[in-house]
Design a protein around this motif. Structure first.
Motif, short mmCIF file in Angstrom:
data_model
loop_
_atom_site.label_atom_id
_atom_site.label_comp_id
_atom_site.label_asym_id
_atom_site.label_seq_id
_atom_site.Cartn_x
_atom_site.Cartn_y
_atom_site.Cartn_z
N LYS A 385 56.41 46.56 51.38
CA LYS A 385 57.23 45.35 51.36
C LYS A 385 56.90 44.58 50.08
O LYS A 385 55.74 44.52 49.67
N PRO A 386 57.89 43.98 49.44
CA PRO A 386 57.60 43.14 48.27
C PRO A 386 56.81 41.91 48.69
O PRO A 386 56.82 41.51 49.85
N GLY A 387 56.10 41.32 47.73
CA GLY A 387 55.25 40.18 48.05
C GLY A 387 55.55 38.95 47.21
O GLY A 387 56.21 39.02 46.18
N ILE A 388 55.06 37.81 47.69
CA ILE A 388 55.19 36.56 46.94
C ILE A 388 54.27 36.60 45.72
O ILE A 388 54.61 36.12 44.64
N THR A 389 53.10 37.20 45.90
CA THR A 389 52.18 37.44 44.80
C THR A 389 51.65 38.86 44.94
O THR A 389 51.91 39.52 45.94
N GLY A 390 50.93 39.33 43.93
CA GLY A 390 50.47 40.71 43.98
C GLY A 390 49.38 40.99 42.97
O GLY A 390 49.01 40.13 42.16
N TRP A 391 48.87 42.21 43.01
CA TRP A 391 47.82 42.64 42.10
C TRP A 391 48.28 42.57 40.65
O TRP A 391 47.52 42.20 39.76
N ALA A 392 49.54 42.92 40.40
CA ALA A 392 50.06 42.87 39.04
C ALA A 392 50.08 41.43 38.53
O ALA A 392 49.73 41.17 37.37
N GLN A 393 50.48 40.50 39.38
CA GLN A 393 50.63 39.11 38.95
C GLN A 393 49.29 38.48 38.59
O GLN A 393 49.18 37.77 37.58
N ILE A 394 48.23 38.73 39.37
CA ILE A 394 46.95 38.10 39.06
C ILE A 394 46.27 38.76 37.87
O ILE A 394 45.30 38.23 37.32
N ASN A 395 46.78 39.93 37.46
CA ASN A 395 46.23 40.61 36.29
C ASN A 395 47.07 40.38 35.04
O ASN A 395 46.93 41.09 34.04
N LEU A 408 55.89 49.16 32.77
CA LEU A 408 55.01 50.26 33.16
C LEU A 408 53.65 49.73 33.62
O LEU A 408 53.10 50.21 34.63
N GLN A 409 53.11 48.75 32.91
CA GLN A 409 51.83 48.17 33.30
C GLN A 409 51.93 47.49 34.67
O GLN A 409 51.02 47.59 35.49
N ARG A 410 53.05 46.83 34.92
CA ARG A 410 53.25 46.19 36.22
C ARG A 410 53.34 47.25 37.33
O ARG A 410 52.74 47.09 38.40
N VAL A 411 54.07 48.31 37.06
CA VAL A 411 54.24 49.38 38.06
C VAL A 411 52.90 50.04 38.37
O VAL A 411 52.59 50.32 39.53
N GLU A 412 52.11 50.31 37.33
CA GLU A 412 50.80 50.93 37.54
C GLU A 412 49.90 50.05 38.41
O GLU A 412 49.17 50.55 39.28
N ALA A 413 49.97 48.74 38.19
CA ALA A 413 49.18 47.81 39.01
C ALA A 413 49.67 47.82 40.46
O ALA A 413 48.88 47.78 41.40
N ASP A 414 50.99 47.88 40.65
CA ASP A 414 51.56 47.90 42.00
C ASP A 414 51.19 49.17 42.75
O ASP A 414 50.87 49.14 43.95
N VAL A 415 51.21 50.31 42.05
CA VAL A 415 50.85 51.58 42.68
C VAL A 415 49.36 51.59 43.02
O VAL A 415 48.95 52.10 44.07
N TRP A 416 48.54 51.01 42.14
CA TRP A 416 47.10 50.91 42.44
C TRP A 416 46.89 50.11 43.72
O TRP A 416 46.05 50.47 44.56
N TYR A 417 47.63 49.02 43.87
CA TYR A 417 47.50 48.19 45.08
C TYR A 417 47.90 49.00 46.32
O TYR A 417 47.22 48.94 47.35
N ILE A 429 43.44 38.44 46.29
CA ILE A 429 44.65 38.20 45.48
C ILE A 429 45.19 36.80 45.75
O ILE A 429 45.59 36.09 44.81
N ILE A 430 45.19 36.38 47.01
CA ILE A 430 45.69 35.03 47.35
C ILE A 430 44.82 33.97 46.70
O ILE A 430 45.31 33.00 46.11
N PHE A 431 43.50 34.15 46.79
CA PHE A 431 42.58 33.18 46.18
C PHE A 431 42.80 33.09 44.67
O PHE A 431 42.89 32.00 44.10
N LEU A 432 42.89 34.26 44.00
CA LEU A 432 43.06 34.26 42.55
C LEU A 432 44.43 33.73 42.14
O LEU A 432 44.58 33.17 41.05
N THR A 433 45.43 33.87 43.01
CA THR A 433 46.74 33.30 42.72
C THR A 433 46.67 31.78 42.67
O THR A 433 47.17 31.14 41.74
N PHE A 434 46.01 31.19 43.67
CA PHE A 434 45.84 29.73 43.68
C PHE A 434 45.00 29.27 42.48
O PHE A 434 45.29 28.25 41.86
#
Length: 445
Positions: A385-395, A408-417, A429-434
């Motif tokens: 499911k898509p998210g409000i925040t994610g591993w790609a966003q905090i990186n 491509l960098q965003r996709v690689e981060a999403d696949v890693w997650y 991820i939630i903590f780092l987003t805030f």
């Protein structure tokens, strides 16, 4: 250490100068021991302890310890402690002392293991049958990981030229069994291609007959990632990537958290934030308060994604990304985009089940169609499911994607997650987003 911690807690609470056997503690001691055994078996704390990475060792310890506390609390409630005159204070001290003892011992053990790993590992001699790419990969692994306990003597293959340069050629495939018997070889690693299935089967039967362990390495391994093997009756099936959220319990935990967290935000934040932003948005430009757009969801099923409108109504909203100093953005829009307040209506998407709090960001349909043709793994992110925040966003991979490399960098981060999901990772991820919102993000515009 568990029983030592209980004894120390007893001495701490009672008078240590008047020791005597106290039968009222016997049942509690039994419960503690059984619960710890159960917790470690469930979490796999003592599996592969000689090879497990130090971070994984402590992660598994933390999981076992928290499960131990949870199960212990449950059993204590069921059994009752008042009838055994064991106080909550005693239980608390025992658990805390135990945590410090085992946590400290893990550090000592890892230090000893690092400097004296050979003392713990029995070296086993092996031969490799085959000399193709996979055979050389497994040989290189054992060369780089001497502590694995395996020592490669050499290779058997019908084509000597493949391994002649490393000087480990021992003979043809037909010579394997005789050599292993004469040289006390413990295991055979077979890396022959499936086209030689008859030879593989004959070798396997001969190895079984002579009590030699026989292991088969799959011919096709393109991925560099950890793969999962599932058995369907006698047929092993390899998954190309681990997917923790394919586990029903993990999906339940994630969904339960999504519901609780989104309800909290809707009731305590959006309830008062909405009227304030709605008035300002309407005053600054004509159009609706919410911006609604079809985005790509789980399994690439489109859904309507909600945001506070941050731009003037325009014809390019479904195809053109926001850019720095974009003329379409209103003054209040610039603020809510910078602080990510424009994303808050997506908590309604989370509550309805279209999105998750944490996951890959949903893209416009046009972007999905475009980048799926340019990036091989682009569609893999839609397993979640898509998210409000994610591993790609905090990186740092958020906002405008000017080039295919950015995406491509965003996709690689999403696949890693997707491959490494855990509940603790979501909380991180939630903590780092805030945190990123508070300190400000360069790509938030």
């Amino acid at each position: 250490m568990l029983n030592l911690s209980m004894f120390l807690a007893y001495l701490f609470i009672n008078n240590p100068t008047t020791w005597q056997a106290d039968n009222k503690y016997l049942l509690i001691i039994l419960v503690f021991n059984l619960v710890w055994l159960l917790s470690t078996n469930i979490t796999g704390l003592y599996e592969s302890v000689l090879h497990k990475d130090s971070i994984l060792t402590y992660r598994d310890f933390l999981k076992a310890y928290l499960l131990f506390i949870f199960l212990l609390s449950f059993f204590v409630i069921i059994i009752g402690i008042q009838s055994y005159l064991v106080t909550r204070e005693y239980l608390l001290y025992s658990v805390i002392i135990f945590g410090f003892l085992v946590g400290g011992w893990k550090l000592i053990f890892l230090a000893i293991r690092k400097s004296n790993r050979d003392l713990f590992v029995n070296s086993r001699t092996i031969v490799i049958v085959g000399s193709g790419r996979i055979a050389m990969d497994i040989f290189q692994y054992f060369e780089n990981h001497k502590h694995s306990g395996y020592r490669v003597i050499g290779f058997f293959d019908d084509k000597a030229s493949r391994v002649a340069e490393i000087g480990l050629y021992l003979g043809s495939v037909s010579d394997v069994i005789d050599f292993t018997l004469e040289n006390n070889v413990h295991e055979i690693f077979c890396a022959l291609p499936t086209s030689q299935s008859k030879q593989i089967e004959d070798l396997m039967l001969a190895a079984d007959k002579h009590l030699i362990r026989f292991k088969i390495i799959p011919e096709y391994i393109k991925s560099k990632k950890l793969m999962q093997v599932e058995n369907y009756d006698h047929i092993p099936v390899i998954s190309v990537r681990p997917e923790p959220l394919e586990n029903m319990l993990n999906r339940f935990i994630k969904r339960a958290f999504d519901i609780v967290f989104s309800l909290f935000v809707i009731v305590f934040v959006i309830s008062w934030l909405f009227p304030i932003l709605a008035i300002i948005i309407k005053l600054q430009s004509k159009g609706p308060v919410f911006f609604t757009q079809e985005r790509s969801g789980k399994d690439n099923v489109p859904f309507k994604c909600y945001k506070f409108r941050s731009m003037r109504v325009n014809a390019d909203s479904d195809t053109k990304q926001a850019t720095r100093s974009d003329s379409r953005i209103t003054p209040i829009g610039a603020f809510i985009r910078k602080t990510s307040l424009d994303e808050f209506p997506q908590f309604f998407n989370v509550l309805m089940g279209h999105m998750s709090v944490v996951g890959p960001r949903p893209h416009m349909i046009s972007h999905t169609e475009r980048y799926s043709q340019l990036i091989d793994q682009f569609m893999v992110r839609h397993f979640l499911k898509p998210g409000i925040t994610g591993w790609a966003q905090i990186n740092g991979f958020r906002g405008e994607t000017k080039t295919t490399e950015d995406m491509l960098q965003r996709v690689e981060a999403d696949v890693w997650y997707l491959e490494n999901w855990s509940f603790l990772l979501d909380l991180k991820i939630i903590f780092l987003t805030f945190w990123n919102v508070l300190k400000g993000e360069e790509k938030a515009f």
